[in-house]
Design a protein around this motif. Sequence first.
Motif, PDB file in Angstrom:
ATOM      1  N   TRP A   1      31.457  14.201  72.347  1.00 52.14           N
ATOM      2  CA  TRP A   1      32.751  14.884  72.342  1.00 52.14           C
ATOM      3  C   TRP A   1      32.948  15.654  73.650  1.00 52.14           C
ATOM      4  CZ3 TRP A   1      34.039  20.099  72.626  1.00 52.14           C
ATOM      5  CH2 TRP A   1      35.379  20.399  72.409  1.00 52.14           C
ATOM      6  N   LEU A   2      31.912  16.367  74.083  1.00 53.35           N
ATOM      7  CA  LEU A   2      32.019  17.164  75.293  1.00 53.35           C
ATOM      8  C   LEU A   2      32.215  16.271  76.525  1.00 53.35           C
ATOM      9  CD1 LEU A   2      32.078  19.984  76.446  1.00 53.35           C
ATOM     10  CD2 LEU A   2      29.584  19.928  76.590  1.00 53.35           C
TER      11      LEU A   2
ATOM     12  N   GLU B   1      33.622  13.293  76.538  1.00 55.19           N
ATOM     13  CA  GLU B   1      34.994  12.764  76.444  1.00 55.19           C
ATOM     14  C   GLU B   1      36.018  13.806  76.885  1.00 55.19           C
ATOM     15  OE1 GLU B   1      38.396  10.606  75.816  1.00 55.19           O
ATOM     16  OE2 GLU B   1      36.345   9.869  75.937  1.00 55.19           O
ATOM     17  N   GLN B   2      35.890  15.025  76.371  1.00 52.45           N
ATOM     18  CA  GLN B   2      36.885  16.062  76.657  1.00 52.45           C
ATOM     19  C   GLN B   2      36.781  16.605  78.080  1.00 52.45           C
ATOM     20  OE1 GLN B   2      39.368  16.848  74.459  1.00 52.45           O
ATOM     21  NE2 GLN B   2      38.471  15.145  73.315  1.00 52.45           N
ATOM     22  N   TYR B   3      35.574  16.933  78.516  1.00 50.20           N
ATOM     23  CA  TYR B   3      35.384  17.600  79.801  1.00 50.20           C
ATOM     24  C   TYR B   3      35.348  16.624  80.975  1.00 50.20           C
ATOM     25  CZ  TYR B   3      33.440  20.728  83.333  1.00 50.20           C
ATOM     26  OH  TYR B   3      33.239  21.460  84.483  1.00 50.20           O
TER      27      TYR B   3
ATOM     28  N   ARG C   1      38.654  13.372  79.973  1.00 54.49           N
ATOM     29  CA  ARG C   1      40.002  13.948  79.886  1.00 54.49           C
ATOM     30  C   ARG C   1      40.199  15.129  80.834  1.00 54.49           C
ATOM     31  NH1 ARG C   1      41.631  13.715  73.513  1.00 54.49           N
ATOM     32  NH2 ARG C   1      41.183  11.501  73.270  1.00 54.49           N
TER      33      ARG C   1
ATOM     34  N   ARG D   1      39.458  18.285  80.678  1.00 54.24           N
ATOM     35  CA  ARG D   1      39.907  19.571  80.143  1.00 54.24           C
ATOM     36  C   ARG D   1      38.991  20.664  80.663  1.00 54.24           C
ATOM     37  NH1 ARG D   1      40.395  19.135  73.896  1.00 54.24           N
ATOM     38  NH2 ARG D   1      41.189  21.236  74.178  1.00 54.24           N
TER      39      ARG D   1
ATOM     40  N   ASP E   1      39.450  26.072  77.831  1.00 53.88           N
ATOM     41  CA  ASP E   1      40.280  25.392  76.839  1.00 53.88           C
ATOM     42  C   ASP E   1      39.416  24.846  75.705  1.00 53.88           C
ATOM     43  OD1 ASP E   1      42.603  24.245  75.718  1.00 53.88           O
ATOM     44  OD2 ASP E   1      42.238  22.350  76.771  1.00 53.88           O
ATOM     45  N   LEU E   2      38.309  24.222  76.063  1.00 53.95           N
ATOM     46  CA  LEU E   2      37.405  23.681  75.036  1.00 53.95           C
ATOM     47  C   LEU E   2      36.770  24.802  74.215  1.00 53.95           C
ATOM     48  CD1 LEU E   2      35.686  20.904  77.175  1.00 53.95           C
ATOM     49  CD2 LEU E   2      37.490  20.614  75.471  1.00 53.95           C
TER      50      LEU E   2
ATOM     51  N   GLU F   1      39.229  26.060  71.687  1.00 49.08           N
ATOM     52  CA  GLU F   1      39.378  25.094  70.597  1.00 49.08           C
ATOM     53  C   GLU F   1      38.233  25.174  69.597  1.00 49.08           C
ATOM     54  OE1 GLU F   1      39.162  20.300  70.223  1.00 49.08           O
ATOM     55  OE2 GLU F   1      40.606  21.101  71.687  1.00 49.08           O
ATOM     56  N   THR F   2      37.023  25.440  70.081  1.00 48.63           N
ATOM     57  CA  THR F   2      35.858  25.473  69.197  1.00 48.63           C
ATOM     58  C   THR F   2      35.518  26.876  68.705  1.00 48.63           C
ATOM     59  OG1 THR F   2      34.406  25.619  71.117  1.00 48.63           O
ATOM     60  CG2 THR F   2      34.828  23.417  70.224  1.00 48.63           C
TER      61      THR F   2
END
Length: 180
Positions: free
Chosen positions: A30-31, A33-35, A38, A40, A44-45, A48-49
């Motif tokens: 997940w990290l 993919e997001q960081y 994508r 991000r 921001d992450l 979200e968490t």
Amino acid sequence: MLTDLAKEYGIPLREGPQDYKRRGSVDQDWLIEQYVHRRRTLPDLARETGMSTANMGRWAHTHNIPLRPRGGASHHTALRTADEAEALPAVLRKALTGSFARQRLSRFLAARSYPTLTEPARDLGIRQSALVTQINRLEEDLGQPLFERAERGRAMKLPRFGKRVAAAAQTIPAEEMPRR
């Protein structure tokens, strides 16, 4: 060892969490993919968490995910610049992802027809040292020299790579390049 020495010499120890444990857990996939994909930001992450930015940074470190430099590459404008660079000629991409990258390229184009860097700096209204710094940064970003520097009795000139970069830079629409 430090705790033992402090106790031995009667130095008071600060009270605090001696058994620090991370709050929450962050999945590596997940990290990534997001960081990474994508792009991000860590704050921001973290929001979200429900954890702190520092904690999110520790999770990135735990998962061996290299962090982007502070103050630039995580910001929206820098990320947008990186996306825009993908549409540009391949020879320019590495040089057009940072702050003031287009300005450096524009100043390189302005300087290429002069015998030294002193004259274009004067015409651009900047110090010669600033222009030299910008050209050096551009060369560092691209990984090769853009000029054969002037020497006594010999004007500077563009090597083959410098000509390639100049030709590619001229394909960028004028409205996307800064004027100075």
